[in-house]
Design a protein around this motif. Structure first.
Motif: not given
Length: 328
Positions: A299, A265, A328, A212, A263
């Protein structure tokens, strides 16, 4: 008599400072030859006094991390040194010298923990110290293993920094998993590393172990502020080649960047200031615009009222980042 006494003192002072300078600059000059040592014996083996350091700021890039010990290379002189967890220099000279010292002082590589190793990457003109408070909070939240990757952001290219980061990761346990938190340029270095691994087949199997990532204020589409400052000439001289790649050289470097295949962000600052930054287009964190921070595949894009330089230190941002990593 006074004339000779004064000039004698000056000569002694000159000799003393000349010796200090010679010892300090020895790694760059390879002066082991005039010390009468063999070509296989470096200064590190002759003069290796433990000395406190600042840990590296714009001149040093990490190439290995092991239980708090770090191997670094100087971006100017190209010599190497080994720092202990307290930033005391324990060895310097050639890469072989510091590798040998590391293996003697810290022979064991850490076994993987219950959670991934969190790699923290600072931005342009900052040091790994700016990620210290986030690291402390990560430790309290159960992320016991962290790496604060330090690199000479104003002296090296994005590719050079990505290669050093790759070396650090490849030196960890072959079973270690990784998560990343980058600030600003640190995210672009991580994306460059991912692109490099995808291009050459990832012989050490790093990609499957990357779990992540949280990007704090990432210039994922380049940086208008860098493009507009570049013509001054001073910007490139001070901020270095990596900064120029975020600006006028973005088209050259963008093809080497990859979107994380795991994943991730984005935390993007959106602040209202009395005076807008004329070098940045539209809303943003005063350095990176909301548009520049975007990257397809994220995401979520979490907007916060925080200035660019303080994103990694803001408690709410730290809490949000840690929760994302946990999930994650």
């Amino acid at each position: 008599m006074n004339f000779f006494r004064i000039h004698g003192r000056r000569l002694k002072t000159f000799r003393r400072y000349a010796l200090i300078a010679a010892v300090s600059l020895a790694p760059a000059w390879g002066v082991h030859t005039w010390l009468g040592t063999s070509e296989n014996t470096t200064m590190a083996q002759n003069i290796n006094v433990p000395l406190p350091t600042l840990g590296g700021a714009q001149l040093w890039t990490d190439h290995d991390h092991r239980n708090g010990y770090r191997i670094q290379q100087n971006a100017v002189t190209k010599h190497w040194r080994l720092l202990d967890p307290n930033n005391i220099r324990r060895a310097w000279g050639s890469r072989a010298d510091v590798d040998e010292a590391l293996n003697e002082l810290q022979p064991e590589i850490a076994s993987p923990g219950d959670r991934p190793v969190v790699v923290l990457l600072h931005g342009l003109m900052r040091t790994d110290n700016c990620m210290k408070s986030l690291e402390t909070k990560l430790h309290t939240e159960g992320f016991d293993q962290t790496i604060r990757f330090g690199y000479a952001s104003t002296r090296g290219s994005l590719a050079e920094s990505a290669a050093a980061l790759r070396e650090v990761l490849e030196h960890q346990s072959p079973d270690a998993e990784f998560a990343f938190v980058g600030h600003s340029m640190g995210n672009i270095i991580t994306r460059h590393l991912i692109g490099d691994l995808q291009a050459d087949g990832d012989p050490h199997g790093l990609l499957p172990r990357m779990k992540s990532m949280v990007m704090l204020g990432p210039p994922n589409q380049g940086a208008a502020i860098a493009r507009r400052l570049a013509p001054t000439g001073v910007f490139g001289l001070v901020a270095g080649p990596g900064a120029m790649e975020l600006g006028t050289r973005w088209s050259d470097v963008e093809s080497n960047l990859a979107t994380p295949p795991f994943p991730f962000a984005i935390v993007a600052g959106k602040v209202a200031t009395p005076i807008a930054n004329p070098l940045v287009d539209g809303e943003g964190d005063f350095v990176v615009s909301l548009e520049e921070a975007q990257l397809d595949g994220a995401q979520t894009v979490h907007q916060v009222p925080v200035l660019h330089s303080f994103l990694m230190e803001e408690p709410d941002v730290q809490d949000w980042t840690i929760e994302f990593l946990k999930d994650h």
